[in-house]
Design a protein around this motif. Sequence first.
Motif, mmCIF file in Angstrom:
data_model
loop_
_atom_site.group_PDB
_atom_site.id
_atom_site.type_symbol
_atom_site.label_atom_id
_atom_site.label_comp_id
_atom_site.label_asym_id
_atom_site.label_seq_id
_atom_site.Cartn_x
_atom_site.Cartn_y
_atom_site.Cartn_z
ATOM 1 N N ARG A 36 1.291 2.569 8.950
ATOM 2 C CA ARG A 36 2.145 1.450 9.342
ATOM 3 C C ARG A 36 1.312 0.268 9.813
ATOM 4 O O ARG A 36 1.589 -0.889 9.467
ATOM 5 C CB ARG A 36 3.092 1.917 10.455
ATOM 6 N N SER A 58 1.375 5.070 0.584
ATOM 7 C CA SER A 58 0.739 6.099 1.397
ATOM 8 C C SER A 58 1.292 7.471 1.049
ATOM 9 O O SER A 58 2.512 7.640 0.924
ATOM 10 C CB SER A 58 0.968 5.827 2.887
ATOM 11 N N ARG A 63 -6.876 -2.547 5.357
ATOM 12 C CA ARG A 63 -6.369 -3.877 4.999
ATOM 13 C C ARG A 63 -7.432 -4.672 4.255
ATOM 14 O O ARG A 63 -7.139 -5.375 3.282
ATOM 15 C CB ARG A 63 -5.936 -4.639 6.261
ATOM 16 N N MET A 120 0.838 -1.188 0.000
ATOM 17 C CA MET A 120 0.000 0.000 0.000
ATOM 18 C C MET A 120 0.876 1.242 0.000
ATOM 19 O O MET A 120 1.696 1.437 0.895
ATOM 20 C CB MET A 120 -0.903 0.012 1.245
ATOM 21 N N THR A 159 -0.192 -2.189 7.310
ATOM 22 C CA THR A 159 0.676 -3.199 6.689
ATOM 23 C C THR A 159 1.454 -4.015 7.711
ATOM 24 O O THR A 159 1.909 -5.112 7.410
ATOM 25 C CB THR A 159 1.679 -2.534 5.721
ATOM 26 N N GLU A 160 1.616 -3.477 8.931
ATOM 27 C CA GLU A 160 2.360 -4.163 9.986
ATOM 28 C C GLU A 160 1.533 -4.078 11.264
ATOM 29 O O GLU A 160 1.653 -3.132 12.026
ATOM 30 C CB GLU A 160 3.727 -3.519 10.200
ATOM 31 N N LYS A 170 -7.682 -3.562 0.712
ATOM 32 C CA LYS A 170 -6.467 -3.861 -0.076
ATOM 33 C C LYS A 170 -6.211 -2.787 -1.126
ATOM 34 O O LYS A 170 -5.969 -3.079 -2.300
ATOM 35 C CB LYS A 170 -6.588 -5.240 -0.733
#
Length: 234
Positions: free
Chosen positions: A157, A3, A127, A1, A160-161, A130
């Motif tokens: 962040r 940003s 998420r 993704m 993705t994490e 997607k």
Amino acid sequence: MESRFLGIADLVETPSVAVVVDVMRAFTVAAWAFAQGAEKIVLAESLDDARALKARHPDWVALKDGPPAPGFDMVNSPGLLRSVDLGGRTVVQKTTAGTVGALAVKEAPLVLCTSFVVAEATAQLLRTRKSDSVTFVVTGDDGQADEDMACAQYIARRATESGTDAAGFLRRAAESRAAAELTEGVRQGVHPDDVALCLEVDRFPFAMVATLEGSLMVLRPRAMPSLTDEDPVR
């Protein structure tokens, strides 16, 4: 993704996904309004528009930045709002930065309004979607507000994490100019708990989605099931 982090004035095209960030205090207040039972929040273009909406719909609850004013029921403070029963009510919100940022991207296919209190729910929705590209609209201080940038970077962040630690981002927000102004009484219409309430990560298990409904930009909560099961709205 991918940003991008832009101020309101830097928006030159309509993003596919816009995440509008206002930590202190518009979208912390909005989340509290939903937690207190509000059905929807109408984001007003101007103070006059907010007053006009209130005049046409006397049962709606109008709130604004700054001190109390005629035509408005409340001010933009989570500390003051948390004791108000808004069950089934419509709220009209006009603030200096947050509502302006949301209206600036009202044509985007997906507009999320956010702050730390709904950070994980916002990240989870990103998420789920997607999305290849997300534009974070940093509303405060002409795009330079560190509390908004810190929250935007944290959510980016987290999208993705999922194990990202909030501590450093919260520290930046706590040390921001907005936090100091709220704490020191530079701004009006403030409760002593406002800064602390704005820094409560993931207090609520819903994201906030803004869509055009006729001529109005309307914000509604969207529950994220995995969070709802763990942490019911208080």
